[in-house]
Every structure is written in C-alpha cells, then in structure tokens.
Write an enzyme that holds these catalytic residues in place. Structure first.
Site, short mmCIF file in Angstrom:
data_model
loop_
_atom_site.label_atom_id
_atom_site.label_comp_id
_atom_site.label_asym_id
_atom_site.label_seq_id
_atom_site.Cartn_x
_atom_site.Cartn_y
_atom_site.Cartn_z
N HIS A 147 -24.50 -50.93 -11.13
CA HIS A 147 -25.51 -51.98 -11.02
C HIS A 147 -24.77 -53.27 -10.68
CE1 HIS A 147 -23.99 -52.67 -15.09
NE2 HIS A 147 -24.42 -53.91 -14.98
N GLU A 168 -19.61 -50.88 -19.08
CA GLU A 168 -20.02 -49.67 -18.37
C GLU A 168 -18.83 -48.85 -17.89
OE1 GLU A 168 -23.57 -52.40 -18.23
OE2 GLU A 168 -21.41 -52.64 -17.87
N HIS A 195 -17.40 -51.83 -13.58
CA HIS A 195 -18.17 -50.76 -12.93
C HIS A 195 -18.41 -51.12 -11.47
CE1 HIS A 195 -21.61 -53.48 -13.05
NE2 HIS A 195 -21.20 -53.78 -14.27
N ASP A 240 -15.88 -55.73 -19.57
CA ASP A 240 -17.25 -55.24 -19.46
C ASP A 240 -17.32 -53.90 -20.19
OD1 ASP A 240 -19.91 -55.23 -18.76
OD2 ASP A 240 -19.58 -55.20 -16.60
N GLU A 258 -19.85 -57.18 -9.21
CA GLU A 258 -19.27 -58.06 -10.22
C GLU A 258 -17.77 -58.23 -10.05
OE1 GLU A 258 -20.74 -56.67 -14.05
OE2 GLU A 258 -22.72 -56.42 -13.16
#
Length: 280
Positions: free
Chosen positions: A116, A10, A104, A8, A135
């Site tokens: 988020h 972030e 994140h 990912d 996630e």
C-alpha cells in the site's frame, strides 16, 4: 556517527496479516515484539560499525507500536501521534545515515506483502514530481532534501527491489518472499535478525558509497484517491488543486510541506472514509 532508523511494520520479520498491524488485532502484540526486534538488529549492527548515537522513529499507524522496554538501551525512541514529519519525524541534516526497517512495497506491487502507500485502501497511488512514489521513495526524498543518504532498507523482497530501483546499490535485507498480498514465505526471526545486523554493519562501513537521494525542486505531491469525496475534501486545503475527479496535487519548494501535508490529507481521508459506510 549519528544514525536515524525509521521503522514501519508491514515489512517486519514474520508478519503477513492485517490483524497484526493494529492494536486489538489477533497477533498485534507479538507483532510489536517482532518489530522491536528488527529495530534492535539494526541498532546492534550500526553500533558494531561505529555509530555513536542512534534515534529510532516508530513510523507505523498510531506510531505507538515499538516496545520501549525491549528496545536496545543505546538507542532513543520517537513515538506517538501528532508528529509533523510522520515517518521521518526527528530526521535532521545532522544525521550521517538513515536506515529503513520493516518497510513495504508501494500500492499495487505484485507479490508485495501488505503493499500500500500511506493508507491501506483510500489511496490508489501517490506521485512525486509526476512519478509514482511509494513510502521508500517519499522518505528517502525527504532524507535527500536534508542531505542524508539512505544506507539500509529491510522488508519483503518486493520492498527491497523497490529500494534498489530508487536508491541503487543500497544495502537490503529481504526477510520474507511475497506469495500474495497477505501471504509470504518467511525467514525465522533468528535468521532474519542476524542478516539485518550484518547488513546494518556493512552499510555503515561502506557509507562513503552512498549518496543522498535528491529530488529536484519544486516538489509536486500528487495523490490519487479511491473516492471523489476524499479528493473534494482535501482540495479545500489552500494550495491544493484538483487534477482529476479523484486526484489532487500540491507544490512546494520545501519537502517538509510534502511530508506534513500528506499526513493531513490522510486524516481527512480517514474521516471521510469512516462517514462513507459501504461506499468507502
């Protein structure tokens, strides 16, 4: 030994700004290079520890962020939209370990850099079998469904804390310390990448210590949106039921349905949000 790496953005070394997260934003191209460097640090570490095959999945946004021309040539890359399993595309029961890089913290986490869950503002919270789910837990749950343990998680301090909360004594590398959602104290890339490489090798060398994160079936995905219109639109999908004015649920015996449907929900939510103007 076969290793899967989901990357990912972030939680990548050096990044804190939403502009760095999307094509055309200020700093995005440099962000892609840093994202690729984090991935390479994982690849290098697992190869040092005996990996023989490494598959890297671009798991952020458009999934067209990682620089194939800069990727460690020993790894292969999965990129591009339309991937049914989204952040876990390409992960199968044939892998010995999974690693998450650049991850994140879930939505609403204090000091979580760019925190988020799945979508930047449309989703308030995601739930898995009634428990709040970011996630990390979601993708780890899919890996566990396939019998694959998660060995390493890199990201900000909040993401690493979340990973340990979910997975126990998994190897983690905090590459930044959140001050607020868009501010952090950062490690220089050279320092962060050395730490990631060392941790990846260490994780593979202690692979027998890790167990798959198994969520008991049936699997119920709950999504709390920021809009009644998004919830109403997603509720039109067969099998999806309203659980409140802004809350929907879906249950399946197959975790692949959970991964795929959350992506479909996100496409609907994005369209509704675009059409909603100032109402979001």
């Amino acid at each position: 030994m076969k290793v899967y790496v989901s990357v990912d953005m972030e939680g990548v070394t050096g990044l804190t700004d939403p502009e760095e997260m999307h094509a055309g934003g200020r700093g995005y191209e440099r962000g892609c290079e840093l994202m690729t460097a984090d991935a390479n640090a994982v690849v290098a570490g697992v190869y040092e520890a005996g990996a023989t095959d490494v598959v890297v999945n671009d798991a952020h946004g458009s999934t067209k962020n990682l620089r194939i021309d800069q990727l460690d040539p020993r790894a292969s890359l999965i990129r591009g939209p339309g991937k049914p399993m989204r952040m876990a595309e390409g992960l199968t029961a044939g892998f010995d370990a999974a690693c998450f890089a650049g991850y994140h913290a879930r939505a609403g986490t204090r000091h979580g850099v760019l925190n988020h869950t799945w979508m930047g503002h449309e989703i308030q919270n995601v739930y898995l079998n009634g428990e709040i789910c970011g996630e990390i837990r979601l993708v780890a749950g899919f890996a566990g469904f396939l019998g694959v343990p998660v060995a390493l998680v890199t990201g900000d301090e909040a993401a690493c804390a979340e990973a340990r909360e979910v997975l126990g004594e998994v190897e983690t590398v905090p590459v930044k310390k959140g001050i607020d959602r868009f501010a952090a104290q950062l490690l220089p890339p050279a320092v962060a990448h050395a730490l990631i490489r060392e941790a990846a090798a260490r994780a593979l060398n202690r692979l027998s210590d890790f167990r798959p994160y198994v969520v008991p079936p049936p699997f119920t995905l709950g999504v709390e949106w920021n809009s009644t219109a998004i919830a109403a639109g997603c509720s039109l999908i067969p099998g999806t039921r309203p659980a409140g004015p802004r809350h929907i649920e879906f249950t399946s015996e197959d975790f692949r349905d959970i991964m795929a449907l959350l992506g479909v929900y996100a496409m609907i939510a994005g369209r509704v949000a675009c059409d909603s103007g100032i109402y979001g």
